[in-house]
Design a protein around this motif. Sequence first.
Motif, mmCIF file in Angstrom:
data_model
loop_
_atom_site.group_PDB
_atom_site.id
_atom_site.type_symbol
_atom_site.label_atom_id
_atom_site.label_comp_id
_atom_site.label_asym_id
_atom_site.label_seq_id
_atom_site.Cartn_x
_atom_site.Cartn_y
_atom_site.Cartn_z
ATOM 1 N N ILE A 188 -13.553 -0.605 1.107
ATOM 2 C CA ILE A 188 -15.089 -1.098 1.721
ATOM 3 C C ILE A 188 -15.329 0.704 2.940
ATOM 4 O O ILE A 188 -15.913 0.578 2.771
ATOM 5 C CB ILE A 188 -15.505 -1.661 1.885
ATOM 6 N N GLU A 189 -13.892 0.981 3.421
ATOM 7 C CA GLU A 189 -13.681 1.494 4.487
ATOM 8 C C GLU A 189 -14.029 2.788 3.767
ATOM 9 O O GLU A 189 -14.330 4.686 4.240
ATOM 10 C CB GLU A 189 -12.194 1.751 5.066
ATOM 11 N N HIS A 190 -13.482 3.158 2.707
ATOM 12 C CA HIS A 190 -13.535 4.229 1.456
ATOM 13 C C HIS A 190 -14.592 4.796 0.363
ATOM 14 O O HIS A 190 -14.360 5.328 -0.540
ATOM 15 C CB HIS A 190 -12.349 5.002 0.965
ATOM 16 N N ARG A 191 -15.862 4.301 1.051
ATOM 17 C CA ARG A 191 -16.508 4.291 -0.378
ATOM 18 C C ARG A 191 -16.949 4.832 -0.856
ATOM 19 O O ARG A 191 -17.295 6.106 0.461
ATOM 20 C CB ARG A 191 -17.399 2.521 -0.085
ATOM 21 N N GLY A 192 -17.462 5.341 -2.320
ATOM 22 C CA GLY A 192 -18.188 6.157 -2.493
ATOM 23 C C GLY A 192 -17.267 7.624 -2.829
ATOM 24 O O GLY A 192 -16.846 8.586 -3.317
ATOM 25 N N ARG A 193 -15.851 7.510 -2.606
ATOM 26 C CA ARG A 193 -14.220 8.085 -2.574
ATOM 27 C C ARG A 193 -14.454 7.934 -3.984
ATOM 28 O O ARG A 193 -13.678 6.695 -3.863
ATOM 29 C CB ARG A 193 -13.616 8.860 -1.688
ATOM 30 N N VAL A 194 -13.573 8.948 -4.697
ATOM 31 C CA VAL A 194 -12.421 8.729 -5.881
ATOM 32 C C VAL A 194 -11.098 8.711 -5.295
ATOM 33 O O VAL A 194 -10.796 9.472 -4.665
ATOM 34 C CB VAL A 194 -12.591 9.721 -6.518
ATOM 35 N N LEU A 195 -10.723 7.094 -5.269
ATOM 36 C CA LEU A 195 -8.898 7.089 -4.728
ATOM 37 C C LEU A 195 -8.222 6.962 -5.779
ATOM 38 O O LEU A 195 -8.690 5.554 -7.065
ATOM 39 C CB LEU A 195 -9.044 5.738 -4.101
ATOM 40 N N SER A 196 -7.589 7.921 -6.401
ATOM 41 C CA SER A 196 -6.060 7.512 -7.038
ATOM 42 C C SER A 196 -4.906 6.967 -6.918
ATOM 43 O O SER A 196 -5.027 6.309 -5.888
ATOM 44 C CB SER A 196 -5.821 9.234 -6.934
ATOM 45 N N ARG A 197 -4.744 5.518 -8.443
ATOM 46 C CA ARG A 197 -3.874 4.611 -8.428
ATOM 47 C C ARG A 197 -2.586 4.766 -7.363
ATOM 48 O O ARG A 197 -2.364 4.502 -6.479
ATOM 49 C CB ARG A 197 -3.542 4.759 -9.752
ATOM 50 N N HIS A 198 -2.094 6.445 -7.247
ATOM 51 C CA HIS A 198 -1.001 7.240 -6.732
ATOM 52 C C HIS A 198 -1.713 6.702 -4.830
ATOM 53 O O HIS A 198 -0.773 5.938 -3.825
ATOM 54 C CB HIS A 198 -0.683 8.255 -6.697
ATOM 55 N N VAL A 199 -2.783 7.302 -4.701
ATOM 56 C CA VAL A 199 -3.655 7.188 -3.090
ATOM 57 C C VAL A 199 -3.549 5.914 -2.852
ATOM 58 O O VAL A 199 -3.129 5.285 -1.687
ATOM 59 C CB VAL A 199 -4.478 7.801 -3.040
ATOM 60 N N LEU A 200 -4.002 5.063 -3.686
ATOM 61 C CA LEU A 200 -3.972 3.687 -3.376
ATOM 62 C C LEU A 200 -2.592 2.158 -3.286
ATOM 63 O O LEU A 200 -2.405 2.158 -2.085
ATOM 64 C CB LEU A 200 -4.649 2.212 -4.439
ATOM 65 N N LEU A 201 -1.812 3.043 -3.996
ATOM 66 C CA LEU A 201 -0.126 2.656 -4.000
ATOM 67 C C LEU A 201 0.401 2.975 -2.186
ATOM 68 O O LEU A 201 0.584 2.010 -1.430
ATOM 69 C CB LEU A 201 0.745 3.087 -4.614
ATOM 70 N N SER A 202 0.037 4.070 -2.234
ATOM 71 C CA SER A 202 0.638 5.246 -0.923
ATOM 72 C C SER A 202 0.092 4.414 0.359
ATOM 73 O O SER A 202 0.245 3.632 1.045
ATOM 74 C CB SER A 202 0.623 6.248 -0.921
ATOM 75 N N ASP A 203 -1.292 4.554 0.762
ATOM 76 C CA ASP A 203 -2.331 3.634 1.562
ATOM 77 C C ASP A 203 -2.590 1.878 1.545
ATOM 78 O O ASP A 203 -2.070 1.479 3.096
ATOM 79 C CB ASP A 203 -3.819 4.311 1.897
ATOM 80 N N VAL A 204 -2.480 1.532 0.889
ATOM 81 C CA VAL A 204 -2.608 0.216 0.605
ATOM 82 C C VAL A 204 -1.551 -0.929 0.164
ATOM 83 O O VAL A 204 -0.756 -1.345 1.683
ATOM 84 C CB VAL A 204 -3.431 -0.304 0.092
ATOM 85 N N TRP A 205 -0.665 0.076 0.571
ATOM 86 C CA TRP A 205 0.995 -0.482 -0.333
ATOM 87 C C TRP A 205 2.427 -0.055 0.790
ATOM 88 O O TRP A 205 2.925 -0.663 0.697
ATOM 89 C CB TRP A 205 1.563 -0.749 -1.534
ATOM 90 N N ASP A 206 1.522 0.930 1.223
ATOM 91 C CA ASP A 206 2.510 1.942 1.963
ATOM 92 C C ASP A 206 3.932 2.027 1.265
ATOM 93 O O ASP A 206 5.369 2.066 2.516
ATOM 94 C CB ASP A 206 2.393 0.983 3.336
ATOM 95 N N TYR A 207 4.068 1.856 0.222
ATOM 96 C CA TYR A 207 5.621 2.086 -0.618
ATOM 97 C C TYR A 207 5.371 2.931 -1.713
ATOM 98 O O TYR A 207 4.086 2.120 -2.416
ATOM 99 C CB TYR A 207 6.067 1.015 -0.592
ATOM 100 N N LYS A 208 6.019 3.995 -2.505
ATOM 101 C CA LYS A 208 5.678 3.808 -3.493
ATOM 102 C C LYS A 208 6.570 3.035 -4.400
ATOM 103 O O LYS A 208 7.806 2.744 -4.783
ATOM 104 C CB LYS A 208 6.921 5.461 -3.577
ATOM 105 N N TYR A 209 5.818 2.433 -5.221
ATOM 106 C CA TYR A 209 6.121 1.509 -5.699
ATOM 107 C C TYR A 209 7.306 1.851 -7.045
ATOM 108 O O TYR A 209 6.294 2.525 -7.827
ATOM 109 C CB TYR A 209 5.141 0.527 -6.523
ATOM 110 N N THR A 210 8.286 1.929 -7.336
ATOM 111 C CA THR A 210 8.781 1.734 -8.036
ATOM 112 C C THR A 210 8.366 1.152 -10.046
ATOM 113 O O THR A 210 8.613 2.003 -11.426
ATOM 114 C CB THR A 210 10.247 1.892 -8.499
ATOM 115 N N GLY A 211 7.997 0.307 -9.731
ATOM 116 C CA GLY A 211 7.026 -0.756 -11.021
ATOM 117 C C GLY A 211 5.431 0.225 -11.501
ATOM 118 O O GLY A 211 5.667 -0.226 -12.816
#
Length: 215
Positions: free
Chosen positions: A151-174
């Motif tokens: 919601i905070e970034h509505r309208g923006r195209v967000l890559s899966r890697h950006v979501l992992l980095s910004d929401v998960w705050d960790y480079k998910y190895t899986g």
Amino acid sequence: MAHHLAKAGYTSEILAAGTEVLARVRRDPPDLVVLDLMLPGLSGLEICRSMRADPSVSGVPIIMLTARTEETDRIVGLEIGSDDYVTKPFSPKELVARIGAVLRRTSRGRAGGAPLRFGPLLVDPDRHLVTLDGEEARLTAKEFLLLKYLIEHRGRVLSRHVLLSDVWDYKYTGGTRTVDVHIRRLREKLPVLSDAIVTIKQFGYKLVEPAPQRQ
């Protein structure tokens, strides 16, 4: 594990049987639970499912810990509400890093802020509450943070890697499949997002404003 957690400044309590876990977390909810998948008495998956169905402990972050490496096992754990998934063998430092990352996300998600509105959805960071048409929607801590970020970034195209980095705050190895699982859960729990979250093929997602309703 307990030794490395203590060195990192965490206080941990070890439970040897799955049957002990639910009563313990309900009595005094911890900041986070690390669940082994293969526990005597009650499996980690069963415990995770029960915790997510119990409003009193549904927001407690969960990291699944298992020797199983098949993708289907990881996806099942994520689908029922685990926040992360660590497979054996693993470095104790990695587990400590994962725990720290999950706790930071949870703390940040509860830090408060002005309510966010998206169509009939209202996200209240102060109360860690989501309502749809005035009715409370039960989300896990990770689902809440993902929804808030979209919601905070509505309208923006967000890559899966950006979501992992910004929401998960960790480079998910899986891999990035964890993002897809959580997006699907948001769409299922909040039907208004079914069409509002647009899949960008082979890249990520975008949240678009709902079309105005005709009078």
